[in-house]
Design a protein around this motif. Structure first.
Motif, mmCIF file in Angstrom:
data_model
loop_
_atom_site.group_PDB
_atom_site.id
_atom_site.type_symbol
_atom_site.label_atom_id
_atom_site.label_comp_id
_atom_site.label_asym_id
_atom_site.label_seq_id
_atom_site.Cartn_x
_atom_site.Cartn_y
_atom_site.Cartn_z
ATOM 1 N N ALA A 167 0.821 -1.188 -0.044
ATOM 2 C CA ALA A 167 -0.030 0.051 -0.072
ATOM 3 C C ALA A 167 0.976 1.216 0.012
ATOM 4 O O ALA A 167 0.558 2.177 -0.815
ATOM 5 C CB ALA A 167 -0.814 -0.047 1.204
ATOM 6 N N ALA A 171 1.517 4.346 -3.047
ATOM 7 C CA ALA A 171 1.116 5.588 -2.650
ATOM 8 C C ALA A 171 2.544 6.345 -3.144
ATOM 9 O O ALA A 171 2.542 7.281 -3.769
ATOM 10 C CB ALA A 171 0.990 5.733 -1.421
ATOM 11 N N ASP A 199 -5.005 -1.133 -13.711
ATOM 12 C CA ASP A 199 -5.545 0.132 -13.414
ATOM 13 C C ASP A 199 -4.551 1.051 -13.127
ATOM 14 O O ASP A 199 -3.465 0.855 -13.680
ATOM 15 C CB ASP A 199 -6.270 -0.113 -11.948
ATOM 16 N N GLN A 202 -3.157 5.134 -8.774
ATOM 17 C CA GLN A 202 -4.312 5.604 -7.782
ATOM 18 C C GLN A 202 -5.310 4.600 -7.614
ATOM 19 O O GLN A 202 -5.696 4.302 -6.544
ATOM 20 C CB GLN A 202 -4.897 6.917 -8.332
ATOM 21 N N GLY A 203 -5.820 3.950 -8.757
ATOM 22 C CA GLY A 203 -6.972 3.208 -8.746
ATOM 23 C C GLY A 203 -6.564 1.791 -7.923
ATOM 24 O O GLY A 203 -7.088 1.144 -7.206
ATOM 25 N N GLY A 205 -3.863 1.578 -5.581
ATOM 26 C CA GLY A 205 -3.583 1.968 -4.206
ATOM 27 C C GLY A 205 -5.024 1.941 -3.507
ATOM 28 O O GLY A 205 -5.236 1.186 -2.624
ATOM 29 N N GLU A 206 -6.352 2.330 -4.206
ATOM 30 C CA GLU A 206 -7.549 2.269 -3.713
ATOM 31 C C GLU A 206 -8.150 0.981 -3.391
ATOM 32 O O GLU A 206 -8.628 0.381 -2.492
ATOM 33 C CB GLU A 206 -8.657 3.299 -4.674
ATOM 34 N N PHE A 207 -7.811 0.098 -4.658
ATOM 35 C CA PHE A 207 -8.191 -1.429 -4.533
ATOM 36 C C PHE A 207 -7.336 -2.004 -3.420
ATOM 37 O O PHE A 207 -8.195 -2.955 -2.706
ATOM 38 C CB PHE A 207 -7.685 -1.959 -5.881
ATOM 39 N N ASN A 209 -6.102 -0.910 -0.349
ATOM 40 C CA ASN A 209 -6.633 -0.433 0.752
ATOM 41 C C ASN A 209 -7.952 -1.004 1.285
ATOM 42 O O ASN A 209 -8.188 -0.925 2.288
ATOM 43 C CB ASN A 209 -6.320 1.122 0.719
ATOM 44 N N ALA A 210 -8.621 -1.097 0.312
ATOM 45 C CA ALA A 210 -10.169 -1.585 0.182
ATOM 46 C C ALA A 210 -10.122 -3.315 0.638
ATOM 47 O O ALA A 210 -11.172 -3.676 1.134
ATOM 48 C CB ALA A 210 -11.033 -1.175 -0.922
#
Length: 278
Positions: A167, A171, A199, A202-203, A205-207, A209-210
């Motif tokens: 993660a 970032a 992706d 940024q995408g 990273g969001e994936f 982290n979720a």
């Protein structure tokens, strides 16, 4: 079995990827040098390989090399394996290879699985030019410096990363390369919970982290290189650079123009590579 050191690739997850030649070599050698003998013992047992096992890793001393050399000096053969994949690809072994070659022994490649190549084959990004970076530095400052140095690289970039840092690394990559740079997360390749996701940084990273499950296992990150059109030079600088490159090696031309203009030498060199590629 010919006397020599055999560099043997082993599966990165699925035992079905073991080649028949790899099995034959491991069964036929006098000694198997393994990064982690406990881990490798399971592989050898699965294929009914009873060759003698010894430890060899990054922290092995000269005595470990000498044990291997003694087998070869006696006319025997030794296989080097890592925990998974192809030895020496971000794994220990190059010092051993150099030493055995220096002593006059043959070193034989026994090719097979490699996480970096497997990930490249399914990433959907350009693979005509790629740059393997292995693991980034663990310390934030050194990691960020390395990424900044790679920001203008036009070749596809390949990294290995530890799950507990994925993660933070995504970032840092988004900060260095831009959050809209395309990238691929290849996790647990050939294993039950394999993930291949393309992706933006940024995408991804969001994936990650979720979903805490995406922060587990063996990870390869592949990042698209900087698009050639982003290596913007004004017409006069580009013209001067190309004229010099017609008379001098590209690196020398880039160095001279960098000294004259104050632009980074790597940006100028990458521009010449992109023009040559076109």
């Amino acid at each position: 079995m010919e006397t020599g050191l055999y560099i043997v690739a082993t599966p990165i997850g699925n035992f079905g990827d073991m080649t028949s030649r790899a099995v034959d070599v491991l069964q036929g050698v006098d000694l198997v040098a393994a990064e982690d003998t406990r881990h490798s013992q399971r592989l050898l047992q699965h294929f009914a390989i009873d060759s003698r096992l010894t430890a060899y890793h990054d922290y092995s001393d000269e005595r470990a090399q000498q044990r291997i050399a003694e087998v070869l000096e006696g006319g025997g053969s030794v296989a080097l394996i890592s925990d998974a994949g192809t030895p020496l690809i971000s794994d220990p072994g190059y010092r051993l290879v150099r030493e055995m070659q220096a002593r006059g022994f043959r070193v034989y490649p026994v090719p097979g699985p490699c996480a970096a190549i497997a990930a490249l084959s399914v990433c959907g990004l350009p693979t005509d030019r790629f740059r393997f970076e292995g693991f980034l530095p663990a310390r934030a400052g050194a990691r960020d410096n390395r990424l900044q140095a790679l920001a203008s690289e036009t070749a596809t970039l390949v990294f290995y990363e530890a799950p507990h840092r994925i993660a933070v690394t995504l970032a840092a990559m988004a900060a260095a390369f831009g959050g809209d740079r395309e990238a691929v997360l290849a996790r647990e390749i050939t294993k039950t919970f394999e993930t291949i996701k393309r992706d933006t940084l940024q995408g991804l990273g969001e994936f990650v982290n979720a979903d805490a499950n995406q922060q587990k296992g063996e990870i390869v990150l592949i990042v698209a290189g900087m698009p050639a059109e982003e290596l913007k030079l004004d017409a006069s600088t580009a013209g001067l650079l190309q004229r010099l490159a017609g008379e001098l090696p590209a690196k020398r031309a880039a160095a001279l123009v960098a000294e004259y203009t104050g632009l980074r030498k790597k940006v100028l060199y990458d521009y010449l590579l992109s023009v040559k590629g076109d």
